[in-house]
Design a protein around this motif. Structure first.
Motif, PDB file in Angstrom:
ATOM      1  N   ILE A   3       0.827  -1.213   0.000  1.00 58.09           N
ATOM      2  CA  ILE A   3       0.000   0.000   0.000  1.00 58.09           C
ATOM      3  C   ILE A   3       0.858   1.259   0.000  1.00 58.09           C
ATOM      4  CG2 ILE A   3      -0.336   0.101   2.491  1.00 58.09           C
ATOM      5  CD1 ILE A   3      -3.248   1.036   1.832  1.00 58.09           C
ATOM      6  N   GLY A   4       2.008   1.215   0.692  1.00 62.15           N
ATOM      7  CA  GLY A   4       2.892   2.372   0.696  1.00 62.15           C
ATOM      8  C   GLY A   4       3.420   2.688  -0.688  1.00 62.15           C
ATOM      9  N   GLN A   5       3.833   1.662  -1.410  1.00 61.57           N
ATOM     10  CA  GLN A   5       4.332   1.864  -2.780  1.00 61.57           C
ATOM     11  C   GLN A   5       3.222   2.354  -3.703  1.00 61.57           C
ATOM     12  OE1 GLN A   5       5.796  -2.203  -3.053  1.00 61.57           O
ATOM     13  NE2 GLN A   5       7.854  -1.417  -3.442  1.00 61.57           N
ATOM     14  N   ILE A   6       2.034   1.814  -3.516  1.00 57.58           N
ATOM     15  CA  ILE A   6       0.896   2.250  -4.332  1.00 57.58           C
ATOM     16  C   ILE A   6       0.604   3.722  -4.072  1.00 57.58           C
ATOM     17  CG2 ILE A   6      -1.597   1.980  -4.701  1.00 57.58           C
ATOM     18  CD1 ILE A   6      -1.152  -1.053  -4.138  1.00 57.58           C
ATOM     19  N   LEU A   7       0.638   4.113  -2.809  1.00 54.13           N
ATOM     20  CA  LEU A   7       0.370   5.506  -2.450  1.00 54.13           C
ATOM     21  C   LEU A   7       1.431   6.431  -3.055  1.00 54.13           C
ATOM     22  CD1 LEU A   7      -1.511   7.393  -0.962  1.00 54.13           C
ATOM     23  CD2 LEU A   7      -0.216   6.954   1.130  1.00 54.13           C
ATOM     24  N   VAL A   8       2.704   6.036  -2.978  1.00 49.27           N
ATOM     25  CA  VAL A   8       3.771   6.832  -3.588  1.00 49.27           C
ATOM     26  C   VAL A   8       3.534   6.962  -5.093  1.00 49.27           C
ATOM     27  CG1 VAL A   8       6.238   6.878  -4.160  1.00 49.27           C
ATOM     28  CG2 VAL A   8       5.518   6.293  -1.842  1.00 49.27           C
ATOM     29  N   GLN A   9       3.190   5.854  -5.739  1.00 50.86           N
ATOM     30  CA  GLN A   9       2.959   5.867  -7.184  1.00 50.86           C
ATOM     31  C   GLN A   9       1.807   6.810  -7.541  1.00 50.86           C
ATOM     32  OE1 GLN A   9       1.830   2.078  -8.831  1.00 50.86           O
ATOM     33  NE2 GLN A   9       1.793   2.855 -10.918  1.00 50.86           N
ATOM     34  N   LEU A  10       0.694   6.695  -6.837  1.00 49.26           N
ATOM     35  CA  LEU A  10      -0.457   7.545  -7.132  1.00 49.26           C
ATOM     36  C   LEU A  10      -0.128   9.016  -6.890  1.00 49.26           C
ATOM     37  CD1 LEU A  10      -3.286   5.379  -5.531  1.00 49.26           C
ATOM     38  CD2 LEU A  10      -2.926   5.784  -7.978  1.00 49.26           C
ATOM     39  N   ARG A  11       0.573   9.289  -5.805  1.00 45.66           N
ATOM     40  CA  ARG A  11       0.926  10.668  -5.475  1.00 45.66           C
ATOM     41  C   ARG A  11       1.870  11.260  -6.511  1.00 45.66           C
ATOM     42  NH1 ARG A  11       5.063  12.759  -3.040  1.00 45.66           N
ATOM     43  NH2 ARG A  11       5.865  10.819  -2.140  1.00 45.66           N
ATOM     44  N   THR A  12       2.882  10.503  -6.911  1.00 42.89           N
ATOM     45  CA  THR A  12       3.836  11.037  -7.887  1.00 42.89           C
ATOM     46  C   THR A  12       3.220  11.156  -9.278  1.00 42.89           C
ATOM     47  OG1 THR A  12       4.806   8.832  -8.186  1.00 42.89           O
ATOM     48  CG2 THR A  12       5.896  10.298  -6.635  1.00 42.89           C
ATOM     49  N   GLU A  13       2.304  10.259  -9.628  1.00 45.69           N
ATOM     50  CA  GLU A  13       1.603  10.384 -10.912  1.00 45.69           C
ATOM     51  C   GLU A  13       0.858  11.702 -11.002  1.00 45.69           C
ATOM     52  OE1 GLU A  13      -0.958   7.008 -11.363  1.00 45.69           O
ATOM     53  OE2 GLU A  13       0.695   5.643 -11.801  1.00 45.69           O
ATOM     54  N   ARG A  14       0.349  12.160  -9.873  1.00 43.09           N
ATOM     55  CA  ARG A  14      -0.378  13.433  -9.834  1.00 43.09           C
ATOM     56  C   ARG A  14       0.554  14.622  -9.629  1.00 43.09           C
ATOM     57  NH1 ARG A  14      -6.007  13.516  -7.458  1.00 43.09           N
ATOM     58  NH2 ARG A  14      -7.062  11.942  -8.693  1.00 43.09           N
ATOM     59  N   GLY A  15       1.837  14.349  -9.398  1.00 42.51           N
ATOM     60  CA  GLY A  15       2.788  15.438  -9.165  1.00 42.51           C
ATOM     61  C   GLY A  15       2.586  16.122  -7.837  1.00 42.51           C
ATOM     62  N   LEU A  16       2.155  15.357  -6.846  1.00 41.60           N
ATOM     63  CA  LEU A  16       1.877  15.915  -5.523  1.00 41.60           C
ATOM     64  C   LEU A  16       3.035  15.688  -4.560  1.00 41.60           C
ATOM     65  CD1 LEU A  16      -1.740  14.543  -4.974  1.00 41.60           C
ATOM     66  CD2 LEU A  16      -1.118  16.887  -5.563  1.00 41.60           C
ATOM     67  N   TYR A  17       3.224  16.646  -3.676  1.00 40.91           N
ATOM     68  CA  TYR A  17       4.131  16.458  -2.557  1.00 40.91           C
ATOM     69  C   TYR A  17       3.339  15.834  -1.403  1.00 40.91           C
ATOM     70  CZ  TYR A  17       7.333  19.586  -4.995  1.00 40.91           C
ATOM     71  OH  TYR A  17       8.161  20.150  -5.917  1.00 40.91           O
ATOM     72  N   GLN A  18       4.061  15.231  -0.476  1.00 44.04           N
ATOM     73  CA  GLN A  18       3.398  14.652   0.694  1.00 44.04           C
ATOM     74  C   GLN A  18       2.580  15.716   1.424  1.00 44.04           C
ATOM     75  OE1 GLN A  18       6.528  12.864   3.028  1.00 44.04           O
ATOM     76  NE2 GLN A  18       6.314  10.883   1.976  1.00 44.04           N
ATOM     77  N   LYS A  19       3.092  16.926   1.471  1.00 43.76           N
ATOM     78  CA  LYS A  19       2.402  18.025   2.162  1.00 43.76           C
ATOM     79  C   LYS A  19       1.029  18.297   1.543  1.00 43.76           C
ATOM     80  CE  LYS A  19       3.048  22.879   3.413  1.00 43.76           C
ATOM     81  NZ  LYS A  19       3.949  24.029   3.369  1.00 43.76           N
ATOM     82  N   GLU A  20       0.960  18.265   0.212  1.00 44.17           N
ATOM     83  CA  GLU A  20      -0.305  18.526  -0.476  1.00 44.17           C
ATOM     84  C   GLU A  20      -1.316  17.407  -0.219  1.00 44.17           C
ATOM     85  OE1 GLU A  20       1.002  20.867  -4.464  1.00 44.17           O
ATOM     86  OE2 GLU A  20       1.861  18.853  -4.180  1.00 44.17           O
ATOM     87  N   LEU A  21      -0.833  16.167  -0.251  1.00 41.91           N
ATOM     88  CA  LEU A  21      -1.722  15.036   0.015  1.00 41.91           C
ATOM     89  C   LEU A  21      -2.190  15.059   1.460  1.00 41.91           C
ATOM     90  CD1 LEU A  21      -3.153  12.479  -0.901  1.00 41.91           C
ATOM     91  CD2 LEU A  21      -1.039  11.213  -0.420  1.00 41.91           C
TER      92      LEU A  21
END
Length: 120
Positions: A3-21
């Protein structure tokens, strides 16, 4: 993929920083970091928020399926009275031989479509 890798993948696909998410989910940046590192897992409410935010299913986040699109996509009409869900259900009712024929036909349609494309 966990799930952590999936979350990183989804976040980076959207060009989001952790702060934005984190702001979108109303959690801390540390919480997002912990999810992505698999230190902690999101609770059910947060899991649903993540799925809604990224337009994926919770089953995708939990690796129960490779189908990642929003479940509402299944109810989208394709033609006449057929939705994507109708096509899937009809396909599941076919014999293995008929499914194989259907796949052959789809491949033929894809090839024809590619050869008719004005970009080629």
């Amino acid at each position: 993929m966990d799930i952590g890798q999936i979350l990183v993948q989804l976040r980076t696909e959207r060009g989001l920083y952790q702060k934005e998410l984190a702001a979108a989910l109303n959690v801390s940046v540390g919480t997002i970091s912990n999810y992505e590192k698999n230190v902690h897992a999101p609770d059910l409410d947060t899991l649903c928020k993540i799925a809604d935010y990224f337009g994926v299913t919770t089953d995708y986040l939990l690796r129960r399926t490779r189908y990642r699109f929003n479940p509402e996509t299944l109810n989208r009409p394709l033609v006449r009275d057929y939705t994507i869900s109708d096509i899937i259900n009809t396909t599941l009712e076919l014999s293995p031989r008929d499914v194989s024929s259907m796949i052959d036909f789809l491949d033929l349609l894809k090839r024809r479509s590619m050869s008719e494309s004005p970009d080629r």
